[in-house]
Design a protein around this motif. Structure first.
Motif, PDB file in Angstrom:
ATOM      1  N   MET A  53      46.429  30.843  46.410  1.00  0.00           N
ATOM      2  CA  MET A  53      45.777  31.815  46.693  1.00  0.00           C
ATOM      3  C   MET A  53      44.502  32.431  46.558  1.00  0.00           C
ATOM      4  SD  MET A  53      47.362  35.568  45.140  1.00  0.00           S
ATOM      5  CE  MET A  53      46.070  36.534  45.210  1.00  0.00           C
ATOM      6  N   GLU A  54      44.040  32.220  47.540  1.00  0.00           N
ATOM      7  CA  GLU A  54      42.598  33.811  47.009  1.00  0.00           C
ATOM      8  C   GLU A  54      42.384  34.419  46.384  1.00  0.00           C
ATOM      9  OE1 GLU A  54      39.034  31.881  47.837  1.00  0.00           O
ATOM     10  OE2 GLU A  54      40.545  30.550  48.590  1.00  0.00           O
ATOM     11  N   PRO A  55      41.642  34.460  45.094  1.00  0.00           N
ATOM     12  CA  PRO A  55      41.440  35.630  43.801  1.00  0.00           C
ATOM     13  C   PRO A  55      40.880  37.072  44.534  1.00  0.00           C
ATOM     14  CG  PRO A  55      40.311  33.829  43.108  1.00  0.00           C
ATOM     15  CD  PRO A  55      40.887  33.821  44.443  1.00  0.00           C
ATOM     16  N   ILE A  56      41.544  38.104  44.209  1.00  0.00           N
ATOM     17  CA  ILE A  56      41.192  39.733  44.733  1.00  0.00           C
ATOM     18  C   ILE A  56      39.625  39.623  44.562  1.00  0.00           C
ATOM     19  CG2 ILE A  56      41.808  41.640  45.350  1.00  0.00           C
ATOM     20  CD1 ILE A  56      45.016  41.213  44.797  1.00  0.00           C
ATOM     21  N   ALA A  57      39.092  40.068  45.120  1.00  0.00           N
ATOM     22  CA  ALA A  57      37.703  39.815  44.890  1.00  0.00           C
ATOM     23  C   ALA A  57      36.728  41.826  45.731  1.00  0.00           C
ATOM     24  CB  ALA A  57      36.840  38.745  45.569  1.00  0.00           C
ATOM     25  N   THR A  58      37.986  42.630  45.548  1.00  0.00           N
ATOM     26  CA  THR A  58      37.759  43.631  45.593  1.00  0.00           C
ATOM     27  C   THR A  58      37.798  45.040  44.755  1.00  0.00           C
ATOM     28  OG1 THR A  58      39.693  44.246  47.255  1.00  0.00           O
ATOM     29  CG2 THR A  58      37.839  43.689  48.496  1.00  0.00           C
ATOM     30  N   ASN A  96      37.752  39.436  38.946  1.00  0.00           N
ATOM     31  CA  ASN A  96      36.892  40.017  38.154  1.00  0.00           C
ATOM     32  C   ASN A  96      37.727  40.606  37.953  1.00  0.00           C
ATOM     33  OD1 ASN A  96      35.113  41.072  36.254  1.00  0.00           O
ATOM     34  ND2 ASN A  96      33.316  40.359  37.837  1.00  0.00           N
ATOM     35  N   ASP A  97      38.504  40.839  36.571  1.00  0.00           N
ATOM     36  CA  ASP A  97      38.327  41.646  35.625  1.00  0.00           C
ATOM     37  C   ASP A  97      37.834  43.574  36.169  1.00  0.00           C
ATOM     38  OD1 ASP A  97      37.632  42.072  33.751  1.00  0.00           O
ATOM     39  OD2 ASP A  97      39.468  41.365  32.337  1.00  0.00           O
ATOM     40  N   GLY A  98      36.911  43.180  36.485  1.00  0.00           N
ATOM     41  CA  GLY A  98      36.228  44.486  35.963  1.00  0.00           C
ATOM     42  C   GLY A  98      35.611  45.178  37.565  1.00  0.00           C
ATOM     43  N   TYR A  99      36.896  44.897  38.120  1.00  0.00           N
ATOM     44  CA  TYR A  99      37.502  45.524  39.404  1.00  0.00           C
ATOM     45  C   TYR A  99      38.266  46.036  39.441  1.00  0.00           C
ATOM     46  CZ  TYR A  99      34.135  41.270  41.091  1.00  0.00           C
ATOM     47  OH  TYR A  99      33.135  40.520  41.459  1.00  0.00           O
ATOM     48  N   PRO A 116      62.213  41.520  28.128  1.00  0.00           N
ATOM     49  CA  PRO A 116      61.420  42.237  28.366  1.00  0.00           C
ATOM     50  C   PRO A 116      60.636  41.303  29.484  1.00  0.00           C
ATOM     51  CG  PRO A 116      62.013  40.557  26.522  1.00  0.00           C
ATOM     52  CD  PRO A 116      63.036  40.786  27.602  1.00  0.00           C
ATOM     53  N   ARG A 117      59.627  42.373  29.897  1.00  0.00           N
ATOM     54  CA  ARG A 117      58.765  41.882  30.827  1.00  0.00           C
ATOM     55  C   ARG A 117      57.934  43.020  30.881  1.00  0.00           C
ATOM     56  NH1 ARG A 117      63.216  44.680  32.103  1.00  0.00           N
ATOM     57  NH2 ARG A 117      63.662  46.492  33.579  1.00  0.00           N
ATOM     58  N   ALA A 118      56.326  42.496  31.275  1.00  0.00           N
ATOM     59  CA  ALA A 118      55.819  42.860  31.805  1.00  0.00           C
ATOM     60  C   ALA A 118      55.356  43.121  34.028  1.00  0.00           C
ATOM     61  CB  ALA A 118      54.416  42.766  32.107  1.00  0.00           C
ATOM     62  N   GLU A 119      56.074  44.727  34.328  1.00  0.00           N
ATOM     63  CA  GLU A 119      56.335  44.975  36.741  1.00  0.00           C
ATOM     64  C   GLU A 119      54.766  45.106  36.731  1.00  0.00           C
ATOM     65  OE1 GLU A 119      58.726  46.864  36.751  1.00  0.00           O
ATOM     66  OE2 GLU A 119      60.256  45.685  35.872  1.00  0.00           O
ATOM     67  N   ILE A 120      54.367  44.382  37.451  1.00  0.00           N
ATOM     68  CA  ILE A 120      52.860  44.822  38.017  1.00  0.00           C
ATOM     69  C   ILE A 120      52.915  44.218  39.292  1.00  0.00           C
ATOM     70  CG2 ILE A 120      50.636  43.674  37.809  1.00  0.00           C
ATOM     71  CD1 ILE A 120      51.824  41.674  34.876  1.00  0.00           C
ATOM     72  N   ILE A 121      51.802  45.621  39.756  1.00  0.00           N
ATOM     73  CA  ILE A 121      51.152  46.212  41.104  1.00  0.00           C
ATOM     74  C   ILE A 121      49.427  46.887  41.120  1.00  0.00           C
ATOM     75  CG2 ILE A 121      51.269  48.185  42.792  1.00  0.00           C
ATOM     76  CD1 ILE A 121      54.464  48.645  41.603  1.00  0.00           C
ATOM     77  N   VAL A 122      49.202  45.872  41.894  1.00  0.00           N
ATOM     78  CA  VAL A 122      47.582  45.360  42.283  1.00  0.00           C
ATOM     79  C   VAL A 122      48.012  45.666  43.573  1.00  0.00           C
ATOM     80  CG1 VAL A 122      46.060  43.691  42.515  1.00  0.00           C
ATOM     81  CG2 VAL A 122      48.132  43.282  40.454  1.00  0.00           C
ATOM     82  N   THR A 123      47.028  47.056  43.759  1.00  0.00           N
ATOM     83  CA  THR A 123      46.965  47.253  44.920  1.00  0.00           C
ATOM     84  C   THR A 123      45.088  47.120  45.946  1.00  0.00           C
ATOM     85  OG1 THR A 123      48.703  48.761  44.624  1.00  0.00           O
ATOM     86  CG2 THR A 123      47.338  49.837  45.910  1.00  0.00           C
ATOM     87  N   THR A 124      44.592  47.051  46.732  1.00  0.00           N
ATOM     88  CA  THR A 124      43.790  46.713  46.643  1.00  0.00           C
ATOM     89  C   THR A 124      43.473  48.198  47.113  1.00  0.00           C
ATOM     90  OG1 THR A 124      44.132  45.840  48.805  1.00  0.00           O
ATOM     91  CG2 THR A 124      43.792  44.257  47.474  1.00  0.00           C
ATOM     92  N   LEU A 125      41.905  48.524  47.438  1.00  0.00           N
ATOM     93  CA  LEU A 125      41.382  49.878  47.429  1.00  0.00           C
ATOM     94  C   LEU A 125      40.515  49.226  48.754  1.00  0.00           C
ATOM     95  CD1 LEU A 125      40.931  51.356  43.864  1.00  0.00           C
ATOM     96  CD2 LEU A 125      42.948  51.293  45.718  1.00  0.00           C
ATOM     97  N   TYR A 133      33.286  50.819  45.101  1.00  0.00           N
ATOM     98  CA  TYR A 133      32.395  50.387  45.743  1.00  0.00           C
ATOM     99  C   TYR A 133      30.689  50.720  46.693  1.00  0.00           C
ATOM    100  CZ  TYR A 133      35.407  48.252  48.701  1.00  0.00           C
ATOM    101  OH  TYR A 133      36.703  46.833  49.112  1.00  0.00           O
ATOM    102  N   GLY A 134      30.139  51.542  45.747  1.00  0.00           N
ATOM    103  CA  GLY A 134      29.363  52.134  45.188  1.00  0.00           C
ATOM    104  C   GLY A 134      28.816  52.406  43.566  1.00  0.00           C
ATOM    105  N   LEU A 135      29.593  51.812  42.860  1.00  0.00           N
ATOM    106  CA  LEU A 135      29.015  51.516  41.259  1.00  0.00           C
ATOM    107  C   LEU A 135      29.200  50.343  40.802  1.00  0.00           C
ATOM    108  CD1 LEU A 135      31.600  55.028  40.371  1.00  0.00           C
ATOM    109  CD2 LEU A 135      28.500  54.891  40.395  1.00  0.00           C
ATOM    110  N   HIS A 136      30.223  49.863  41.701  1.00  0.00           N
ATOM    111  CA  HIS A 136      29.895  48.035  40.534  1.00  0.00           C
ATOM    112  C   HIS A 136      28.766  47.757  41.506  1.00  0.00           C
ATOM    113  CE1 HIS A 136      30.855  44.565  39.476  1.00  0.00           C
ATOM    114  NE2 HIS A 136      32.011  45.214  38.439  1.00  0.00           N
ATOM    115  N   PRO A 137      27.868  46.608  40.435  1.00  0.00           N
ATOM    116  CA  PRO A 137      27.261  46.126  41.363  1.00  0.00           C
ATOM    117  C   PRO A 137      27.131  44.611  42.185  1.00  0.00           C
ATOM    118  CG  PRO A 137      26.541  46.328  38.715  1.00  0.00           C
ATOM    119  CD  PRO A 137      28.004  46.813  38.985  1.00  0.00           C
ATOM    120  N   ASP A 138      28.185  44.287  41.774  1.00  0.00           N
ATOM    121  CA  ASP A 138      28.999  43.676  43.187  1.00  0.00           C
ATOM    122  C   ASP A 138      28.983  43.803  44.322  1.00  0.00           C
ATOM    123  OD1 ASP A 138      29.309  41.627  40.570  1.00  0.00           O
ATOM    124  OD2 ASP A 138      31.122  41.506  40.611  1.00  0.00           O
ATOM    125  N   PHE A 139      29.767  45.237  44.290  1.00  0.00           N
ATOM    126  CA  PHE A 139      29.345  45.983  45.703  1.00  0.00           C
ATOM    127  C   PHE A 139      28.475  46.582  46.278  1.00  0.00           C
ATOM    128  CE2 PHE A 139      33.834  45.962  43.876  1.00  0.00           C
ATOM    129  CZ  PHE A 139      34.320  44.525  43.961  1.00  0.00           C
TER     130      PHE A 139
END
Length: 146
Positions: A53-58, A96-99, A116-125, A133-139
């Motif tokens: 998959m392509e990395p999430i860039a948002t 980028n984990d800064g996103y 033992p585990r880590a259950e992860i949910i990544v939600t794109t915004l 979108y208004g604060l981060h220099p990349d956006f």
């Protein structure tokens, strides 16, 4: 869009038991062998779950529930979150984990001796949900170019 991931094994922070080594005459701080082993296992598990998959860039919201094997050597939540964010970036899930805008609901959820585990949910915004979108220099740059 929500994506779910699972990292099995005892969640480990990156900070604990780090070590200094000399490389080409300079001291470098390296993570502990335990974290390095956890990270390698986690990257392998995530690669199987994601394929090519392509990395999430948002901007994203991250929720992680950590299940520890026991109550000894209790980690700090921020250390676990930092390690997980770095692993998600290294696995190519996040560009980028800064996103990461927030860690909504992230917690040490309990003890599970057998799994033992880590259950992860990544939600794109989208633009209405995220201030990045208004604060981060990349956006901000992307919006100016259009």
């Amino acid at each position: 869009m929500k994506k779910r991931y699972l990292i099995t094994g005892r969640p480990i922070t990156k900070k604990n038991s780090s070590r200094y080594v000399r490389v080409r005459g300079r001291s470098r701080l390296l993570p502990s062998p335990q974290f390095t082993a956890y990270e390698n296992t986690a990257l392998w598990q995530l690669k199987i779950q994601t394929g090519a998959m392509e990395p999430i860039a948002t901007p994203v919201s991250l929720k992680v529930e950590y299940y520890m094997p026991n109550g000894s050597s209790w980690p700090d939540l921020m250390g676990l979150v930092q390690a997980t964010a770095d692993i998600l970036q290294d696995a190519g899930i996040l560009a980028n984990d800064g996103y990461i805008e927030d860690f909504n609901g992230t917690r040490i959820a309990g003890i599970d001796k057998l799994h033992p585990r880590a259950e992860i949910i990544v939600t794109t915004l989208d633009k209405e949900e995220s201030t990045l979108y208004g604060l981060h220099p990349d956006f901000r740059e992307k919006r100016k170019r259009k």
